[in-house]
Design a protein around this motif. Structure first.
Motif, mmCIF file in Angstrom:
data_model
loop_
_atom_site.group_PDB
_atom_site.id
_atom_site.type_symbol
_atom_site.label_atom_id
_atom_site.label_comp_id
_atom_site.label_asym_id
_atom_site.label_seq_id
_atom_site.Cartn_x
_atom_site.Cartn_y
_atom_site.Cartn_z
ATOM 1 N N ASP A 23 0.857 -1.196 0.000
ATOM 2 C CA ASP A 23 0.000 0.000 0.000
ATOM 3 C C ASP A 23 0.889 1.240 0.000
ATOM 4 O OD1 ASP A 23 -1.831 1.998 0.351
ATOM 5 O OD2 ASP A 23 -2.679 1.195 2.214
ATOM 6 N N PRO A 24 0.810 2.062 -1.042
ATOM 7 C CA PRO A 24 1.656 3.263 -1.091
ATOM 8 C C PRO A 24 1.218 4.346 -0.107
ATOM 9 C CG PRO A 24 0.174 3.232 -2.966
ATOM 10 C CD PRO A 24 -0.019 1.928 -2.255
ATOM 11 N N GLY A 25 0.076 4.117 0.535
ATOM 12 C CA GLY A 25 -0.385 5.070 1.531
ATOM 13 C C GLY A 25 -1.401 6.056 0.996
ATOM 14 N N ALA A 26 -1.832 6.924 1.877
ATOM 15 C CA ALA A 26 -2.850 7.917 1.513
ATOM 16 C C ALA A 26 -2.254 9.012 0.637
ATOM 17 C CB ALA A 26 -3.446 8.518 2.767
ATOM 18 N N LYS A 27 -3.107 9.600 -0.195
ATOM 19 C CA LYS A 27 -2.716 10.726 -1.040
ATOM 20 C C LYS A 27 -3.545 11.947 -0.615
ATOM 21 C CE LYS A 27 -0.269 7.903 -3.684
ATOM 22 N NZ LYS A 27 1.197 7.926 -3.744
ATOM 23 N N GLY A 28 -2.957 13.090 -0.742
ATOM 24 C CA GLY A 28 -3.663 14.301 -0.329
ATOM 25 C C GLY A 28 -4.928 14.562 -1.110
ATOM 26 N N SER A 29 -4.997 14.010 -2.321
ATOM 27 C CA SER A 29 -6.169 14.253 -3.165
ATOM 28 C C SER A 29 -7.195 13.129 -3.106
ATOM 29 C CB SER A 29 -5.718 14.435 -4.625
ATOM 30 O OG SER A 29 -5.077 13.261 -5.087
ATOM 31 N N ASP A 30 -6.990 12.171 -2.178
ATOM 32 C CA ASP A 30 -7.929 11.056 -2.083
ATOM 33 C C ASP A 30 -9.349 11.548 -1.804
ATOM 34 O OD1 ASP A 30 -6.033 9.169 -2.572
ATOM 35 O OD2 ASP A 30 -5.727 8.596 -0.475
ATOM 36 N N VAL A 31 -10.299 10.935 -2.466
ATOM 37 C CA VAL A 31 -11.707 11.239 -2.250
ATOM 38 C C VAL A 31 -12.388 9.975 -1.729
ATOM 39 C CG1 VAL A 31 -13.885 11.913 -3.325
ATOM 40 C CG2 VAL A 31 -11.725 12.949 -4.092
ATOM 41 N N GLY A 32 -13.018 10.062 -0.581
ATOM 42 C CA GLY A 32 -13.741 8.925 -0.024
ATOM 43 C C GLY A 32 -12.819 7.737 0.217
ATOM 44 N N ASP A 33 -13.222 6.589 -0.315
ATOM 45 C CA ASP A 33 -12.444 5.354 -0.110
ATOM 46 C C ASP A 33 -11.432 5.115 -1.228
ATOM 47 O OD1 ASP A 33 -14.156 4.814 -2.171
ATOM 48 O OD2 ASP A 33 -14.880 2.910 -1.365
ATOM 49 N N GLU A 34 -10.927 6.199 -1.829
ATOM 50 C CA GLU A 34 -10.036 6.069 -2.988
ATOM 51 C C GLU A 34 -8.742 5.322 -2.658
ATOM 52 O OE1 GLU A 34 -9.871 8.832 -6.809
ATOM 53 O OE2 GLU A 34 -9.067 9.793 -4.998
ATOM 54 N N ARG A 35 -8.235 5.490 -1.425
ATOM 55 C CA ARG A 35 -7.007 4.764 -1.055
ATOM 56 C C ARG A 35 -7.229 3.257 -1.171
ATOM 57 N NH1 ARG A 35 -3.747 5.023 4.796
ATOM 58 N NH2 ARG A 35 -2.304 3.297 4.310
ATOM 59 N N GLU A 36 -8.341 2.793 -0.644
ATOM 60 C CA GLU A 36 -8.636 1.362 -0.693
ATOM 61 C C GLU A 36 -8.824 0.881 -2.127
ATOM 62 O OE1 GLU A 36 -12.123 -1.732 0.830
ATOM 63 O OE2 GLU A 36 -11.940 0.274 1.734
ATOM 64 N N ARG A 37 -9.538 1.683 -2.908
ATOM 65 C CA ARG A 37 -9.781 1.313 -4.303
ATOM 66 C C ARG A 37 -8.470 1.334 -5.105
ATOM 67 N NH1 ARG A 37 -15.058 1.145 -5.871
ATOM 68 N NH2 ARG A 37 -16.595 1.930 -4.369
ATOM 69 N N ARG A 38 -7.603 2.281 -4.784
ATOM 70 C CA ARG A 38 -6.315 2.370 -5.476
ATOM 71 C C ARG A 38 -5.476 1.115 -5.192
ATOM 72 N NH1 ARG A 38 -5.080 7.086 -4.004
ATOM 73 N NH2 ARG A 38 -4.011 6.573 -2.063
ATOM 74 N N LEU A 39 -5.486 0.680 -3.927
ATOM 75 C CA LEU A 39 -4.725 -0.511 -3.565
ATOM 76 C C LEU A 39 -5.272 -1.740 -4.299
ATOM 77 C CD1 LEU A 39 -2.532 -1.817 -1.851
ATOM 78 C CD2 LEU A 39 -4.203 -2.040 0.006
ATOM 79 N N THR A 40 -6.592 -1.829 -4.387
ATOM 80 C CA THR A 40 -7.205 -2.939 -5.124
ATOM 81 C C THR A 40 -6.816 -2.901 -6.593
ATOM 82 O OG1 THR A 40 -9.085 -2.993 -3.605
ATOM 83 C CG2 THR A 40 -9.385 -4.020 -5.759
#
Length: 218
Positions: free
Chosen positions: A23-40
């Protein structure tokens, strides 16, 4: 297979086994559950790359196998080039073993009857060529030679064009000369009579001719 079918196959393979990635971690521009979706999505990307490599490897192995079969059936590197649209040098570089297959197939094609005659002669004089040691092993090789001769007779009979594996007949004939006859010649004892000597000498001549004709070109 069309491009769409290939893409669908890769998607199926990629979705078959989940792949865990860092998991590259959270991004400042994440919207909602985008971190989780990005990891998927990154996991799917890794799986797609793995599937792409697997399909490419499988296709490469299949291409190589069919190329070799084609040469055993009498095709030259020039014939392959006419299909690939590339030079013979390119075909030789991609499938380096085909040069040897071509030379063997070419020589075998001109000497089917000679091989059969001398192999039969060698088998008929087996009892007069038994070595001082390794009698059982030698006779087992003679058994293999006789089985190879029976197959050769069937493979090259007038009605053999209906056989399911026409390329296999040439592989078997090559094995008869390059493996079985070679091992018998190397293991044979001193001929017990002139007839056995003639059979062994003739077999050696065939093998020497084979080695010369199929040697790698310099």
């Amino acid at each position: 297979m069309s491009a769409d079918e290939a893409a669908r196959l890769v998607r199926q393979l990629a979705g078959a086994v989940p792949v865990e990635v860092l998991d590259p971690g959270a991004k400042g521009s994440d919207v909602g559950d985008e971190r989780e979706r990005r990891l998927t999505a990154l996991g799917r990307f890794r799986a797609a790359l793995d599937a792409e490599e697997m399909v490419s490897d499988a296709a490469g192995r299949q291409s190589a196998a069919v190329a070799e079969e084609t040469v055993w059936l009498g095709a030259s590197l020039a014939d392959l080039s006419s299909v690939t649209g590339r030079s013979r040098q390119a075909a030789r570089k991609r499938w380096p073993e085909l040069g040897s297959v071509y030379r063997r197939r070419k020589w075998l094609g001109d000497h089917v009857e000679d091989i059969g005659y001398l192999a039969e002669l060698l088998a008929s004089r087996a009892d007069d060529l038994v070595p001082g040691r390794g009698h059982g092993t030698f006779m087992k090789l003679i058994g293999q030679l006789r089985a190879g001769l029976r197959r050769c007779e069937a493979d090259f009979a007038p009605d053999a064009q209906d056989r399911a594996d026409p390329a296999g007949r040439w592989r078997a004939l090559d094995d008869l000369v390059n493996v079985t006859m070679r091992q018998i010649i190397e293991m044979a004892g001193k001929p017990a009579n002139p007839e056995a000597d003639f059979a062994l000498h003739g077999a050696r001549g065939v093998l020497a001719y084979y080695d010369h004709a199929t040697a790698e070109e310099r």
